[in-house]
Design an enzyme around this catalytic site. Sequence first.
Site, short mmCIF file in Angstrom:
data_model
loop_
_atom_site.label_atom_id
_atom_site.label_comp_id
_atom_site.label_asym_id
_atom_site.label_seq_id
_atom_site.Cartn_x
_atom_site.Cartn_y
_atom_site.Cartn_z
N LYS A 189 9.13 8.77 -3.22
CA LYS A 189 7.78 9.50 -3.17
C LYS A 189 7.10 8.17 -3.10
CE LYS A 189 11.54 9.24 -5.05
NZ LYS A 189 12.50 7.79 -5.32
N ARG A 190 6.77 6.88 -3.23
CA ARG A 190 6.03 5.92 -2.70
C ARG A 190 4.90 6.09 -1.73
NH1 ARG A 190 7.05 1.36 -1.01
NH2 ARG A 190 5.42 0.27 -1.76
#
Length: 479
Positions: free
Chosen positions: A250-251
């Site tokens: 996600k990052r």
Amino acid sequence: MSQAVRVRFAPSPTGYLHIGGVRTALFNWLWARKNGGKFVLRIEDTDQERSTPESVKVILDSMTWLGMTWDEGPGVGGAFGPYTQMERLAIYKEHAERLITSGKAYRCFCTKEELDVQRAALKAKDPKAQFRYPGTCRDRKDTPSLPFVVRFKVPSDGDIRYVDKVFGEVITPNTAQQDFVLLRSDGVPLYNFGCVVDDMTMGITLVARGRDHMVNTPLQIMLYAAFGVAPPDMAHLPMMLAPNGEKLSKRHGAVSVGEYKAQGYSPEAVLNYLVRFGWSHGDQEVFSLGELVDAFNWEACGRGDGKFDAKKFLAIQHEHMKTPRLTPDDVYVARLVPFLEARGLTVDPARVAKVIPMIRERATTFVDAADRLDFVFRDVPVMDDKASQKFLVAANVAHLRVLADVLEKVSSWEEKALEDATNAWLAEKALNIKDVAQPARVALTGRTASPGLFEVVAALGREGALGRLRSAAEIAASR
RNA sequence: GGCCCCAUCGUCUAGCGGUUAGGACACUGGCCUCUCACGUCGGUAACAUGGGUUCAAGUCCCAUUGGGGUCACCA
């Protein structure tokens, strides 16, 4: 002579459908479709800590949106069900007992806590050492009434070799393995056991999965051998990493199918980008689903890991949106309308269809398309302040008014006639289109960037266009 | 650290002994042009290193270096 192709995609319902998972699903799906085989969807929910029913739904919805339909699995059933692992516990138990009976596996009464202590003790002595199950219960004869796990008896010598469809021959010495757990003390299988029992009982002929599973394959092949069954073909896919080389998460931006759907991507474009990641077909970059099914093969799969490139992804998406062959008008409309409605606009699909040509080559996503078409579906365009202040000024009042008057006289409200009339006026007054285009564009669309001026005028209709030009002239006159 | 895997432009890749090392994205110069795009012509940019094998290596072999995966009663 060759058996019917049966492949599977076996996600764990522990979150969203990750873009990397989609890629392995895709390669399996393509192989099934290319060969007229079956694509099985199986839910591996044995990690009860993390598995959720919501996640199952997200996965099914995502697969459906992507168009990767499954022939057997949740919702559709099939002759080899159930297709959810927690509903197959009796099957695993039976298979585990069979291995115990044949001496290929054994009950281990060591507790997790005991082993953790041993592991910690070893690490304390030598931090670099790796703990391996010492085989305490391997030859144990008694069967105390205590909780136990079932462990596989790994052969102490020899090696496991198999020919990977992508990587070629892979040889792993058995000495690298330890007696691994098949069944937990609560009767729930661990990954390798559940996977093998399912693939075996479901008649899977080829297992394609991410390279992060390559370390599991020798263990699984041992299990097939213990059951006296030939293993399926194996194919491992190189990994898709983040731009910085880390695991894609996600990052690093959007990684779930749902996010791309929300951003207005096309399912075909998602698949197109992903398939070209680790697979190639000469110089071809853009594919329809049908072309992919025809062209796909394992020979053209690469072996090197790669890095996700959002810009290239967007470019592929843009390509699909530009090309009617890949995104027919009716499909375009159906996908675009929800994004227009999400902006609070009320739209008539027929009208949407008429204005799509204006943005075909410009819009990169359906969100972008909705944004570019926003002005068409409002009574008054949303006015960009900077654009207004720069172009709706006193110096342009006359041009705006006269343009409205000139256009008003055009009997046939269509692009060509409108442009011709305007050009005649410009020629007569020795004006340049550049003198009036930007003010008019801002008046009509509220922005400095838009489709062609006369496309816009035509699309807005006589009343809409003239009204906007004249009210913009009022604004300009008041400055 | 053990075991396993990988290595061509910044990125995705073509190449399967002899190529001016090709394409795409990105970047960039020109053209087109009412804006934005599209289109189009061009440019910058790669075979990790060292040994072999061969008449000939990006292509075959080995080593080194670098990167990655995995070492659970997770998957």
